[in-house]
Design an enzyme around this catalytic site. Structure first.
Site, PDB file in Angstrom:
ATOM      1  N   THR A 126     -62.599-109.286 106.058  1.00 44.08           N
ATOM      2  CA  THR A 126     -61.210-109.193 105.619  1.00 44.08           C
ATOM      3  C   THR A 126     -60.286-109.064 106.826  1.00 44.08           C
ATOM      4  OG1 THR A 126     -60.954-106.781 105.552  1.00 44.08           O
ATOM      5  CG2 THR A 126     -62.010-107.836 103.645  1.00 44.08           C
ATOM      6  N   ASP A 127     -58.997-109.196 106.583  1.00 43.07           N
ATOM      7  CA  ASP A 127     -58.013-108.772 107.559  1.00 43.07           C
ATOM      8  C   ASP A 127     -57.735-107.286 107.317  1.00 43.07           C
ATOM      9  OD1 ASP A 127     -56.121-108.799 109.592  1.00 43.07           O
ATOM     10  OD2 ASP A 127     -55.202-110.669 108.929  1.00 43.07           O
ATOM     11  N   TRP A 128     -56.869-106.729 108.128  1.00 42.83           N
ATOM     12  CA  TRP A 128     -56.609-105.282 108.206  1.00 42.83           C
ATOM     13  C   TRP A 128     -56.166-104.711 106.848  1.00 42.83           C
ATOM     14  CZ3 TRP A 128     -56.865-102.372 112.819  1.00 42.83           C
ATOM     15  CH2 TRP A 128     -56.284-101.092 112.793  1.00 42.83           C
ATOM     16  N   ASP A 186     -56.953-105.206 103.774  1.00 42.77           N
ATOM     17  CA  ASP A 186     -56.548-106.118 102.706  1.00 42.77           C
ATOM     18  C   ASP A 186     -57.256-105.910 101.379  1.00 42.77           C
ATOM     19  OD1 ASP A 186     -54.353-107.585 103.503  1.00 42.77           O
ATOM     20  OD2 ASP A 186     -55.541-108.871 104.803  1.00 42.77           O
TER      21      ASP A 186
END
Length: 760
Positions: free
Chosen positions: A303-305, A307
């Site tokens: 994932t991104d930060w 998310d």
């Protein structure tokens, strides 16, 4: 091309398969010994501040010291398998990184001796390593059109990332950057799918090696981001909704990711936003059906930060964290970049498996990919590399490569009456908010997330002012800012800084070097409401023009800010993008003629805020109507078009020839063209080939880039280039979302020359 260090190339397919089989066996053996809690921990990733001593888990004391109590909880109780980022949003020396990660690996392995995998955003050099070699940001790299140079830069970044004891790089960004309003366009390779795909392939190979042997101590695992369709939000602002047809998704946004996956990329990061109302982190059709089943991607999906939390906190498709975790993991997420609060993710995922809402087979699938990556990186044998084994870190050799990339990125947009290059005997005024700033040369993701700490680390490099002073002598250079940046609360503002003094100084100069643009930013802090360059900078440029002195405008910006209000009054214009630590030196060399500029725009430079069509726009976006009843400035009318870039010499194109004017879709078409340097200076030229499908079942794009090559020619020298085009150059995605070639009439164009052909 070689950098002087060893690359481990087996060239032995049988050996590679044998190694893969061994890794598979090791992974399955290890998996069979793991508890559910240990498996879930492998799927969790937290930021470094969490496990260091500080007032809370969001910051650290300096110097950074690992917190035994927090590590016992993170690694001992929750079995977390990955760490990312830096502490206090600040760069560290290679020695510091070695000490930090050495301590993590000693504690983090757990009972089964599984090494921790550390990841970092090393996007134009090793972002968080002091002394690392910083290249231009991706948008400037794309302007070079020099794939060999960009591969070398990726090799250097991989080397220096490993010198920082880090094996995993969250790069390259393969989002398309077609909207200049978006705050992350400078992290992309621009608006063209083909250019982005070609660069993505060589950068992956530069990071991972030609055979993708990331166990080499000089290679890192790459991470493609952000899958998929991230930077085309309706508002033009970060992490706001995207509405996109599947046809457009496949035609423009998918090709670069597919090319990089085919090139062997080991991991991929997911789009933080929503497409058609569905958060991508919860979209099974994208994360599993498209990415896994169709594209065949076998690596780690991260994932991104924060998310997964966003699925309920921001996007409200989940009623709580537990449901958000269930949705994301079932959709196809392997690892959660949790950042700070790891307990809810781990506890909820364990509970979900026990409740049967997430199958154990889905957990085993995700964990096997993570363990495979750790084995592929060689972490089980050698969990960290030592900076002492990397003598080329920050070397002159590496710095020269960064300088060369900056020099080839600089794009000459205007040269009225050949005002450039300036004489080295000229008296110049250097002015503007970007004239004496290393921060603005580098942009965000430079020593810190927003780039605000650049000046703490980059003092040994030259600003534009310092480079000009070094070039022609301080006695010939006057510096008055005119406009400067300052911090006002949480925000950076511009203010008039000795503007009247600067206007008077201009009258005594032979020429003015006016350095305008943007301060540093990325992601949401870079959102804007007006694409025009700021009112203060615009007014300053207009007032300087009234002095009657030749003005050389240097645009140091991450996206094309509109300058049509004062562009006519500028005699010379150079686009510098965000050229990195050697951008000042490269600009001075271009301005005074030691380097002949060769950059080409990687995007359309808009003339107005409501004129944002890309170069491959549809015919309906550029219409011919009866003169006098239509506003032609509202038509397709960019300030400069994608691929534009002047030189101090002249290149003449001739003899465009096709191997056939009639062929089938499966035939290869050879296209040749002669290029001559008709001027009196050696120069480099990026030769670009475009194909137009003149009629199709979906309105075709006006033209599409399908091949390019950068060459260097001496005065009077000619060269014939031949490009080989296969059916991918004639294809498009139709209404059924199938990639097809339709029979009909096509056109090839190179350097103003055109030739038609038919596909039967």
């Amino acid at each position: 091309m070689a950098l002087g260090f060893v690359f481990f190339l087996s060239g032995d397919v049988a050996f590679a398969q044998q190694n893969k089989n061994k890794i598979d066996q090791n992974v399955q053996s290890l998996l069979s010994k793991m508890t559910l809690e240990e498996k879930v921990g492998q799927m969790a990733q937290v930021t470094l501040d969490v496990i260091t001593k500080g007032k809370d888990r969001f910051s650290s004391y300096e110097p950074v010291v690992l917190d035994d109590k927090m590590m016992a909880d993170v690694f001992g109780k929750y079995k977390v398998g990955s760490i990312l980022n830096t502490a206090n949003n600040r760069a560290r020396t290679p020695q510091e990184w070695y000490g930090i990660i050495s301590g993590i690996q000693k504690v983090g392995k757990g009972r089964l001796k599984i090494p921790v995998i550390y990841g970092v955003d090393a996007i134009h050099g090793v972002t968080y390593t002091a002394g690392a070699t910083f290249f231009p940001q991706q948008i400037g790299q794309a302007a070079t059109r020099n794939l060999e140079l960009l591969k070398k830069g990726a090799q250097i970044t991989a080397y220096e990332t490993r010198a920082s004891s880090i094996p995993w790089n969250f790069s390259p960004v393969l989002d398309l950057g077609p909207d200049p309003r978006f705050p992350r366009i400078w992290e992309t390779y621009g608006e063209d799918p083909f250019l982005t795909a070609e660069i993505g392939k060589v950068v992956v190979k530069g990071y991972e090696g030609d055979d993708n042997n990331v166990s080499s101590p000089f290679h890192v695992a790459s991470c493609l981001k952000h899958f998929l369709g991230y930077q085309v939000s309706v508002s033009g602002k970060d992490r706001t909704p995207v509405y996109l047809s599947e046809q457009a998704l496949r035609e423009y946004h998918l090709p670069a990711f597919k090319a990089a996956i085919d090139a062997g990329a080991h991991s991929i990061m997911i789009n933080s936003g929503l497409i058609n109302g569905v958060p991508v982190h919860a979209d099974y059709s994208i994360l599993t059906k498209l990415l896994r089943d169709e594209l065949g991607f076998k690596g780690v999906v991260v994932t991104d930060w924060g998310d997964i939390e966003n699925l309920y906190q921001r996007d409200r498709v989940a009623k709580d964290n537990k449901e958000a975790v269930m949705m994301a993991i079932n959709a196809g997420i392997d690892m959660s970049m949790i950042a700070y609060k790891y307990e809810p993710f781990c506890d909820d995922l364990v509970a979900l498996v026990k409740e049967g809402k997430v199958k154990m087979s889905r957990i085993d699938e995700a964990v096997s990919r993570i363990l495979t990556l750790k084995y592929q990186l060689g972490l089980f044998d050698k969990p960290l590399t030592n900076y002492k084994d990397y003598p080329k870190f920050g070397s002159k050799e590496f710095e020269q490569a960064a300088y060369q990339t900056a020099a080839e990125s600089i794009t000459l947009l205007k040269n009225h009456n050949s005002v450039l290059p300036l004489s080295k005997g000229a008296k110049v005024l250097v002015t503007g908010p970007n004239a004496n700033s290393m921060r603005t040369l580098n942009g965000g993701w430079s020593y810190s997330w927003q780039g605000e700490k650049v000046e703490d680390f980059a003092a040994k490099y030259n600003t534009i002012l310092e480079a000009v002073q070094n070039k022609i002598g301080k006695m010939q250079v006057n510096f008055v800012p005119g406009v400067s940046y300052k911090m006002d609360g949480k925000y950076f503002e511009e203010y008039a800084d000795r503007m009247e003094e600067a206007l008077q100084a201009a009258k005594n100069a032979d020429a003015v070097i006016l350095c305008l643009g943007e301060n540093t930013y990325t992601e949401t802090p870079g959102n804007l409401s007006d694409l025009y360059l700021s009112e203060l900078q615009t007014s300053y440029a207009q007032q300087l023009a009234q002095t009657g002195k030749p003005i050389i405008l240097v645009l140091n910006e991450g996206r094309p800010r509109v300058i049509s209000k004062f562009e006519p009054a500028m005699q010379g214009i150079l686009m510098a993008y965000l050229p990195g630590n050697f951008g000042g030196d490269a600009l001075a060399d271009v301005i005074f003629g030691d380097v002949n500029p060769s950059g080409k725009l990687p995007f359309n430079y808009p003339k107005f805020p409501n004129s944002l069509a890309n170069y491959y726009h549809k015919p309906s976006e550029s219409r011919s109507v009866v003169e006098g009843v239509y506003n032609y400035d509202a038509d397709y009318n960019p300030q400069w078009e994608f691929g534009f870039g002047l030189s101090y010499t002249t290149f003449a194109y001739s003899n465009l020839k096709l191997s056939s004017n009639s062929l089938s879709a499966d035939d290869e078409l050879s296209v040749s063209v002669e290029i001559k340097n008709a001027g009196n200076r050696t120069g480099k030229e990026a030769v670009e080939l475009y194909v137009s499908d003149l009629y199709a079942s979906i309105t075709p794009d006006v033209k599409r880039l399908r091949a390019f090559e950068k060459i260097e020619l001496k005065p009077g020298e000619s060269r014939t280039l031949t490009f080989k085009l296969d059916k991918s150059a004639f294809a498009f995605v139709n209404r059924e979302n199938q990639t097809v070639v339709e029979p009909g009439e096509f056109e090839v164009s190179i350097g103003g020359l055109k030739e038609k052909f038919n596909i039967k």
